[in-house]
Design a protein around this motif. Structure first.
Motif, short mmCIF file in Angstrom:
data_model
loop_
_atom_site.label_atom_id
_atom_site.label_comp_id
_atom_site.label_asym_id
_atom_site.label_seq_id
_atom_site.Cartn_x
_atom_site.Cartn_y
_atom_site.Cartn_z
N ARG A 42 0.98 -0.92 0.14
CA ARG A 42 0.11 0.08 0.16
C ARG A 42 1.02 1.19 0.13
O ARG A 42 2.23 1.09 0.08
CB ARG A 42 -0.91 0.01 1.22
N THR A 43 0.26 2.22 -0.12
CA THR A 43 1.16 3.58 -0.21
C THR A 43 0.61 4.42 1.02
O THR A 43 -0.59 4.60 1.19
CB THR A 43 0.82 4.75 -1.43
N GLN A 44 1.79 5.01 1.86
CA GLN A 44 1.46 5.62 3.00
C GLN A 44 1.68 7.31 2.49
O GLN A 44 2.97 7.53 2.02
CB GLN A 44 2.12 5.30 4.08
N ILE A 94 2.70 10.51 3.76
CA ILE A 94 3.31 11.40 4.59
C ILE A 94 3.41 12.91 4.22
O ILE A 94 4.62 13.40 3.37
CB ILE A 94 4.74 10.61 5.14
N GLN A 102 3.92 2.91 8.53
CA GLN A 102 3.17 1.87 8.69
C GLN A 102 3.27 0.90 7.34
O GLN A 102 2.74 -0.15 7.41
CB GLN A 102 1.63 2.54 8.24
N VAL A 103 4.19 1.28 6.74
CA VAL A 103 4.74 0.25 5.55
C VAL A 103 6.35 -0.04 5.53
O VAL A 103 7.01 0.99 5.93
CB VAL A 103 4.31 0.81 4.19
N ASN A 124 5.17 10.14 -0.74
CA ASN A 124 4.30 8.97 -0.92
C ASN A 124 5.13 7.73 -1.07
O ASN A 124 6.04 7.55 -1.75
CB ASN A 124 3.73 9.12 -2.43
N VAL A 146 3.16 -4.40 3.74
CA VAL A 146 2.51 -4.28 5.13
C VAL A 146 2.53 -5.55 5.60
O VAL A 146 2.32 -6.50 5.19
CB VAL A 146 0.79 -4.09 4.95
N SER A 168 -1.91 2.87 13.59
CA SER A 168 -2.65 3.05 12.26
C SER A 168 -4.16 3.47 12.95
O SER A 168 -4.65 2.62 13.56
CB SER A 168 -2.72 1.78 11.41
N ASP A 183 -8.54 7.77 9.55
CA ASP A 183 -8.33 9.26 9.39
C ASP A 183 -9.64 9.96 9.49
O ASP A 183 -9.49 11.08 9.98
CB ASP A 183 -7.87 9.31 7.55
N SER A 189 -3.22 9.20 12.77
CA SER A 189 -2.79 8.04 12.08
C SER A 189 -1.47 8.45 11.45
O SER A 189 -1.09 9.55 10.84
CB SER A 189 -3.78 7.78 10.92
N GLY A 190 -0.41 7.58 11.91
CA GLY A 190 0.98 7.71 11.34
C GLY A 190 1.82 8.71 11.91
O GLY A 190 3.11 9.03 11.48
#
Length: 307
Positions: free
Chosen positions: A27-29, A31, A43-44, A125, A130, A148, A151, A193-194
Motif C-alpha cells: 500500500r502507499t502511505q 506522509i 506503517q509500511v 508517497n 504491510v 494506524s 483518518d 494516524s501515522g
C-alpha cells in the motif's frame, strides 16, 4: 484487511492474507512533512529501505529512530538538543551534509517511529509492504511509537488507552513546532494516524488498543493446505465495539464461516466474504473470532494475496 471499530474509537489493524506462497501486499502511505522536525510512524516497509533511496531528491536532511536500549527512557529530549551519538539512536544524514559519514541507520522498517528533518514542506508517497506487528512496550519507560488510525474519525488519547492500566494516567508527548509537548488533556486531544509519540508504559504490557487482534501465527494470515484460517478479536475497552472487516486490496476469493443448521445438522456454513463485512457487536471484555475459508478452485494463479 481493514478492521474498523465504531466511530467513537475508530482505529485500523492491517493484515496481509496469503495463499500458496507469497505475493505482494503493498500500500502507499502518504506522509505530509512540514519544514523542521516531524514525528512519523511508518506503517509500511519501503520496497527499498535504504534511506538514501527513500529520500533521494527530497528536502529531507536527517532521519533518526530510537532502538530500544536496555536502559529505560525516563525523560524526553527535544530533537534539536538530542545527543544522536548516544546509545540507542540510529541516524541517517543526507550525503551533502558534512556529518554524513556518521550515518548508522542503513534500513527503514515498517511499524517503527522516526524523527524526520525536512528543509521545507514536502509530501512523501511511500510505497511498501504491510505486515502485522503488535506493539512491544518497554516497561517503566517512555516508548517511541505510533498507530494506524481511522483518518476520518480518530480516537482521543483517553478513549484509545482506556482499557490499559499500564498507560493510565496518560503520560504522552507529541511533537509541536520542533518541541516535545505534553498532552495536557487526553480526554479532548485527538490522535493522528501515522504520527509518532513518546508514550509512558508503567509495568509490562501487550496493549494494542481497544481491540486486541490475534493471528494464528506470523505477521499475517496464511492459508495452509486446509484452506482455512481465523482471526481472534478481544474487546479490551469498557464499551461495546462494532468491528468491520474491509478489503483494502485483494485478489483472494474468500468465504467467512458461521455455525448454522444444514440438512438438520449443526455445521459450519460458508458465505462469500463481501468487500465490507460487519461483525456482530462485541460487548466489553468479550472475545470473538472470524473464520475464513479460501475458495481455492477460484484462484487464478499459484500465488495470491490480499490486504
Amino acid at each position: 484487511m481493514k478492521f474498523h471499530k465504531s466511530s467513537v474509537v475508530a482505529f485500523v489493524v492491517l493484515f496481509s492474507l496469503v495463499a500458496s506462497g507469497w505475493a505482494g501486499t503493498t500500500r502507499t502511505q502518504v506522509i505530509n512533512l512540514h519544514k523542521g522536525w516531524n514525528a512519523v510512524f511508518l506503517q509500511v516497509a519501503p520496497d527499498n529501505g535504504d534511506p538514501s533511496v527513500v529520500f533521494a531528491n527530497t528536502p529531507v536532511l536527517m532521519v533518526a529512530t530510537y532502538l530500544a536500549a536496555n536502559t529505560p527512557v525516563e525523560f524526553v529530549q527535544n530533537p534539536g538538543t538530542t545527543p544522536w551519538k548516544k546509545e540507542g539512536w540510529g541516524v541517517w544524514y543526507a550525503a551533502d551534509r558534512p556529518d554524513a559519514f556518521l550515518s548508522n541507520l542503513a534500513v527503514l522498517n515498517g511499524n517503527r517511529a522516526y524523527l524526520i528533518y525536512a528543509q521545507q514542506d514536502y509530501t512523501l508517497n511511500l510505497q511498501g509492504d504491510v505486515s502485522f506487528e503488535p506493539p512491544r512496550w518497554k516497561s517503566d519507560s517512555f516508548n517511541f511509537t505510533g498507530f494506524s488510525l481511522d483518518d476520518q474519525s480518530p480516537p482521543t488519547f483517553d478513549k484509545f488507552f482506556a482499557g490499559s492500566t499500564a498507560h493510565r494516567p496518560c503520560k504522552i508527548y507529541r511533537l509541536v513546532d520542533d518541541q516535545w509537548t505534553l498532552v495536557i488533556d487526553p480526554v479532548v486531544s485527538t490522535m493522528k494516524s501515522g504520527e509518532a509519540y513518546w508514550i509512558y508504559c508503567k509495568g509490562g504490557s501487550d496493549y494494542q488498543g481497544p481491540l486486541l487482534t490475534k493471528v494464528v501465527s506470523g505477521q499475517g494470515v496464511t492459508f495452509a493446505s486446509s484452506g482455512e484460517s481465523h482471526l481472534v478479536f478481544v474487546n479490551q475497552s469498557g464499551d461495546p465495539l462494532a468491528v468491520r472487516v474491509e478489503s483494502v486490496s485483494t485478489d483472494l476469493p474468500l468465504s467467512y464461516m458461521m455455525r448454522g443448521v444444514s440438512d438438520s445438522k449443526i455445521e459450519n456454513i460458508a458465505f462469500d466474504l463481501p468487500a465490507n463485512y460487519q461483525l456482530p457487536v462485541m460487548e466489553a471484555g468479550k472475545t470473538s473470532a472470524l473464520w475464513l475459508k479460501l475458495k481455492r478452485a477460484q484462484m487464478t494463479s499459484s500465488s495470491q494475496s490480499g490486504l
